[in-house]
Motif scaffolding. Structure first.
Motif, PDB file in Angstrom:
ATOM      1  N   VAL A  41      63.740 136.995  -2.432  1.00 26.47           N
ATOM      2  CA  VAL A  41      65.064 136.344  -1.857  1.00 26.47           C
ATOM      3  C   VAL A  41      64.871 134.947  -1.764  1.00 26.47           C
ATOM      4  O   VAL A  41      63.917 134.809  -0.830  1.00 26.47           O
ATOM      5  N   GLN A  42      65.758 133.995  -2.388  1.00 30.93           N
ATOM      6  CA  GLN A  42      65.455 132.570  -2.089  1.00 30.93           C
ATOM      7  C   GLN A  42      66.555 132.023  -2.097  1.00 30.93           C
ATOM      8  O   GLN A  42      67.658 132.355  -2.995  1.00 30.93           O
ATOM      9  N   LEU A  43      66.919 131.052  -1.405  1.00 34.18           N
ATOM     10  CA  LEU A  43      68.087 130.210  -1.200  1.00 34.18           C
ATOM     11  C   LEU A  43      67.119 128.639  -1.378  1.00 34.18           C
ATOM     12  O   LEU A  43      66.616 128.504  -0.047  1.00 34.18           O
ATOM     13  N   GLN A  44      67.365 128.080  -2.260  1.00 35.61           N
ATOM     14  CA  GLN A  44      66.926 126.533  -2.195  1.00 35.61           C
ATOM     15  C   GLN A  44      67.974 125.464  -2.205  1.00 35.61           C
ATOM     16  O   GLN A  44      68.640 125.211  -2.794  1.00 35.61           O
ATOM     17  N   ALA A  45      67.936 124.854  -1.070  1.00 31.40           N
ATOM     18  CA  ALA A  45      68.774 123.822  -0.848  1.00 31.40           C
ATOM     19  C   ALA A  45      68.168 122.635  -1.131  1.00 31.40           C
ATOM     20  O   ALA A  45      67.094 122.230  -1.090  1.00 31.40           O
ATOM     21  N   SER A  46      69.074 121.712  -1.731  1.00 34.81           N
ATOM     22  CA  SER A  46      68.659 120.447  -2.342  1.00 34.81           C
ATOM     23  C   SER A  46      69.751 119.460  -2.398  1.00 34.81           C
ATOM     24  O   SER A  46      70.853 119.961  -1.998  1.00 34.81           O
ATOM     25  N   GLY A  47      69.347 118.095  -2.692  1.00 32.07           N
ATOM     26  CA  GLY A  47      70.292 116.935  -2.708  1.00 32.07           C
ATOM     27  C   GLY A  47      70.439 116.209  -1.436  1.00 32.07           C
ATOM     28  O   GLY A  47      71.311 115.295  -1.333  1.00 32.07           O
ATOM     29  N   GLY A  48      69.618 116.405  -0.375  1.00 33.22           N
ATOM     30  CA  GLY A  48      69.727 115.592   0.733  1.00 33.22           C
ATOM     31  C   GLY A  48      69.231 114.151   0.568  1.00 33.22           C
ATOM     32  O   GLY A  48      68.651 113.870  -0.669  1.00 33.22           O
ATOM     33  N   GLY A  49      69.301 113.269   1.397  1.00 31.49           N
ATOM     34  CA  GLY A  49      68.635 111.873   1.163  1.00 31.49           C
ATOM     35  C   GLY A  49      69.164 110.921   2.318  1.00 31.49           C
ATOM     36  O   GLY A  49      69.877 111.340   3.384  1.00 31.49           O
ATOM     37  N   LEU A  50      68.827 109.806   2.152  1.00 36.98           N
ATOM     38  CA  LEU A  50      69.174 108.810   3.024  1.00 36.98           C
ATOM     39  C   LEU A  50      70.300 107.835   2.207  1.00 36.98           C
ATOM     40  O   LEU A  50      70.280 107.467   1.256  1.00 36.98           O
ATOM     41  N   VAL A  51      71.652 107.922   3.117  1.00 42.06           N
ATOM     42  CA  VAL A  51      72.747 107.063   2.672  1.00 42.06           C
ATOM     43  C   VAL A  51      73.190 106.514   3.777  1.00 42.06           C
ATOM     44  O   VAL A  51      73.082 106.639   4.940  1.00 42.06           O
ATOM     45  N   GLN A  52      74.038 105.556   3.398  1.00 48.10           N
ATOM     46  CA  GLN A  52      74.911 104.503   4.446  1.00 48.10           C
ATOM     47  C   GLN A  52      76.025 105.181   4.748  1.00 48.10           C
ATOM     48  O   GLN A  52      76.599 105.940   3.832  1.00 48.10           O
ATOM     49  N   ALA A  53      76.584 104.859   5.734  1.00 46.90           N
ATOM     50  CA  ALA A  53      77.846 105.579   6.336  1.00 46.90           C
ATOM     51  C   ALA A  53      79.079 105.150   5.121  1.00 46.90           C
ATOM     52  O   ALA A  53      78.909 104.053   4.764  1.00 46.90           O
ATOM     53  N   GLY A  54      79.907 106.280   4.930  1.00 46.25           N
ATOM     54  CA  GLY A  54      80.650 106.019   4.110  1.00 46.25           C
ATOM     55  C   GLY A  54      80.444 106.566   2.560  1.00 46.25           C
ATOM     56  O   GLY A  54      81.137 106.760   1.997  1.00 46.25           O
ATOM     57  N   GLY A  55      79.052 106.748   2.471  1.00 47.28           N
ATOM     58  CA  GLY A  55      78.753 107.269   1.295  1.00 47.28           C
ATOM     59  C   GLY A  55      78.756 108.867   1.277  1.00 47.28           C
ATOM     60  O   GLY A  55      79.498 109.407   1.830  1.00 47.28           O
ATOM     61  N   SER A  56      78.423 109.208  -0.244  1.00 44.74           N
ATOM     62  CA  SER A  56      78.587 110.711  -0.380  1.00 44.74           C
ATOM     63  C   SER A  56      77.196 111.235  -0.863  1.00 44.74           C
ATOM     64  O   SER A  56      76.362 110.514  -1.283  1.00 44.74           O
ATOM     65  N   LEU A  57      77.166 112.654  -0.604  1.00 47.69           N
ATOM     66  CA  LEU A  57      76.276 113.444  -1.167  1.00 47.69           C
ATOM     67  C   LEU A  57      76.699 114.753  -1.666  1.00 47.69           C
ATOM     68  O   LEU A  57      77.787 115.166  -1.213  1.00 47.69           O
ATOM     69  N   ARG A  58      76.081 115.419  -2.517  1.00 51.06           N
ATOM     70  CA  ARG A  58      76.363 116.532  -3.002  1.00 51.06           C
ATOM     71  C   ARG A  58      74.989 117.415  -2.800  1.00 51.06           C
ATOM     72  O   ARG A  58      74.069 117.478  -3.431  1.00 51.06           O
ATOM     73  N   TYR A  78      70.194 135.877   5.058  1.00 49.13           N
ATOM     74  CA  TYR A  78      69.120 135.209   4.039  1.00 49.13           C
ATOM     75  C   TYR A  78      69.195 133.734   4.506  1.00 49.13           C
ATOM     76  O   TYR A  78      70.463 133.311   4.500  1.00 49.13           O
ATOM     77  N   TRP A  79      68.263 132.773   4.569  1.00 48.91           N
ATOM     78  CA  TRP A  79      68.284 131.643   5.078  1.00 48.91           C
ATOM     79  C   TRP A  79      67.253 130.697   3.939  1.00 48.91           C
ATOM     80  O   TRP A  79      66.249 131.418   3.516  1.00 48.91           O
ATOM     81  N   GLY A  80      67.675 129.506   3.524  1.00 46.73           N
ATOM     82  CA  GLY A  80      67.158 128.622   3.017  1.00 46.73           C
ATOM     83  C   GLY A  80      66.320 127.596   3.839  1.00 46.73           C
ATOM     84  O   GLY A  80      66.231 127.938   5.041  1.00 46.73           O
ATOM     85  N   GLN A  81      65.185 126.816   3.375  1.00 45.31           N
ATOM     86  CA  GLN A  81      64.581 125.976   3.971  1.00 45.31           C
ATOM     87  C   GLN A  81      65.220 124.510   4.358  1.00 45.31           C
ATOM     88  O   GLN A  81      64.586 124.077   5.429  1.00 45.31           O
ATOM     89  N   GLY A  82      66.066 124.385   4.018  1.00 48.11           N
ATOM     90  CA  GLY A  82      66.720 123.111   4.703  1.00 48.11           C
ATOM     91  C   GLY A  82      66.468 121.997   3.707  1.00 48.11           C
ATOM     92  O   GLY A  82      65.548 121.666   3.081  1.00 48.11           O
ATOM     93  N   THR A  83      67.642 120.989   3.747  1.00 48.29           N
ATOM     94  CA  THR A  83      67.458 119.561   3.137  1.00 48.29           C
ATOM     95  C   THR A  83      68.023 118.644   4.265  1.00 48.29           C
ATOM     96  O   THR A  83      69.035 118.816   4.665  1.00 48.29           O
ATOM     97  N   GLN A  84      67.128 117.298   4.353  1.00 49.26           N
ATOM     98  CA  GLN A  84      67.554 116.410   5.249  1.00 49.26           C
ATOM     99  C   GLN A  84      68.364 115.430   4.649  1.00 49.26           C
ATOM    100  O   GLN A  84      68.428 115.065   3.564  1.00 49.26           O
TER     101      GLN A  84
END
Length: 126
Positions: free
Chosen positions: A1-18, A115-121
């Protein structure tokens, strides 16, 4: 069983991430998917969830109107679109899954998920 979280990052306030939560090793189409986050020195917080069909979603009050959770069952992946990011959104974001019946709504309650994934910052600068 795997849940892979991705897409995190460093953004400025007002920005977007998926953020993406890719699942494997189990039939995620029979599971609700939830997203949770934990900031340093804070309790884990429920952010959003989506039912197994994708027809129902729930959001924490703090993210309503800015976060949108969707899923593509063919790809066994859930997507958390985050808009208008704020510094207080800074946290590690985790996705999780729990098996549910077809008609069940989802719940943004960590204890219900097995079931839990490892997380994305996600880091939001002001």
């Amino acid at each position: 069983v795997q849940l892979q979280a991705s897409g995190g990052g460093l953004v400025q306030a007002g920005g977007s991430l998926r953020l993406s939560c890719a699942t494997s090793g189990f039939n995620s189409n029979e599971h609700s998917i939830g997203w949770f986050r934990q900031a340093p020195k804070k309790e884990r917080e429920g952010v959003s969830c989506i039912s197994r069909s994708g027809g129902r979603t729930e959001y924490a009050d703090s993210v309503k109107g800015r976060f949108t959770l969707s899923r593509d069952n063919a790809k066994k992946t859930a997507y958390l679109q985050i808009n208008n990011l704020r510094p207080e959104d800074t946290a590690i974001y985790y996705c999780a899954a729990v098996r549910t019946i077809v008609t069940a709504p989802c719940a943004v309650t960590a204890g219900k998920y097995n079931y839990w994934g490892q997380g994305t910052q996600v880091t939001v600068s002001s």
